[in-house]
Structure formats: structure tokens, C-alpha cells
Write a protein that holds these residues in place. Structure first.
Motif, mmCIF file in Angstrom:
data_model
loop_
_atom_site.group_PDB
_atom_site.id
_atom_site.type_symbol
_atom_site.label_atom_id
_atom_site.label_comp_id
_atom_site.label_asym_id
_atom_site.label_seq_id
_atom_site.Cartn_x
_atom_site.Cartn_y
_atom_site.Cartn_z
ATOM 1 N N LEU A 81 0.890 -1.095 0.078
ATOM 2 C CA LEU A 81 -0.140 -0.195 0.076
ATOM 3 C C LEU A 81 0.797 1.292 0.095
ATOM 4 N N LYS A 82 1.805 1.322 0.687
ATOM 5 C CA LYS A 82 2.889 2.407 0.765
ATOM 6 C C LYS A 82 3.209 2.643 -0.563
ATOM 7 N N LYS A 83 3.978 1.481 -1.655
ATOM 8 C CA LYS A 83 4.258 1.742 -2.810
ATOM 9 C C LYS A 83 3.124 2.345 -3.781
ATOM 10 N N ALA A 84 1.942 1.720 -3.616
ATOM 11 C CA ALA A 84 0.940 2.203 -4.577
ATOM 12 C C ALA A 84 0.491 3.726 -4.282
ATOM 13 N N THR A 85 0.741 4.033 -2.827
ATOM 14 C CA THR A 85 0.549 5.458 -2.445
ATOM 15 C C THR A 85 1.497 6.349 -3.176
ATOM 16 N N ALA A 86 2.649 6.227 -3.009
ATOM 17 C CA ALA A 86 3.868 6.650 -3.668
ATOM 18 C C ALA A 86 3.708 6.938 -5.094
ATOM 19 N N TYR A 87 3.237 5.679 -5.745
ATOM 20 C CA TYR A 87 3.206 5.708 -7.243
ATOM 21 C C TYR A 87 1.863 6.508 -7.691
ATOM 22 N N PHE A 88 0.791 6.517 -6.904
ATOM 23 C CA PHE A 88 -0.406 7.365 -7.429
ATOM 24 C C PHE A 88 -0.123 8.877 -7.010
ATOM 25 N N ALA A 89 0.575 9.130 -6.134
ATOM 26 C CA ALA A 89 0.995 10.479 -5.789
ATOM 27 C C ALA A 89 1.662 11.110 -6.756
#
Length: 93
Positions: A81-89
């Protein structure tokens, strides 16, 4: 390749009883049964404890194992989820 062997509770109890009740040396019994000294030592320590306490320890060990597995799974999910959040940010900028 080392394969892990499974032993029945009866086998473990009998092996430990040879040391506890009959007074044989751990090394002798382990060599005779074809198991490691460390394995037999662990069984002897386990079966020296009264059965009601041993059951409680076994339950706590099983619960601890389950909780560690759940923690590992939750940590992996958090990291994803951290990686996904960083990607979408980065995508929204």
C-alpha cells in the motif's frame, strides 16, 4: 538436500523417557534412534514439564506462530500500500 522428518508424540515421549526415567545419556539415545542430540535435548526438556503446563506452553507457542504469520502478512500488505500510494501520488502531480 535435508528433508525435515516428522515424529509422532509417542515416539518423542518414548525417546525422552529413555533419558528421563531410564537414565540413558542423550547422546547414546540420539545415536541409537538416528536423531540429533539437540532434537532429543529439546524433547527431554519439553517432557520434563508436567503435561498441563506443557499443553499451555504448546497452545501459547501455536498462537505465537499464528500471530507472527499474520504480522508478516500485514507488514507485506502495508508495504504494498505504501508503494501504491507513492505511485499514485507521482501520477497525480
Amino acid at each position: 538436500m535435508n528433508q525435515r522428518r516428522k515424529f509422532t508424540e509417542d515416539f518423542k515421549q518414548e525417546a525422552a523417557a529413555q533419558v528421563i526415567e531410564r537414565g540413558y545419556l542423550i547422546k547414546e539415545v540420539a545415536n541409537h534412534l538416528g536423531i540429533s542430540d539437540k532434537t532429543l535435548y529439546n524433547w527431554v526438556n519439553r517432557f520434563r514439564v508436567p503435561s498441563n503446563e506443557r499443553d499451555t506452553q504448546d497452545d501459547l507457542t501455536a498462537e505465537n506462530r499464528c500471530l507472527r504469520a499474520e504480522l508478516r502478512r500485514m507488514t507485506e500488505e502495508r508495504d504494498i500500500l505504501k508503494k501504491a500510494t507513492a505511485y499514485f501520488a507521482r501520477e497525480s502531480e
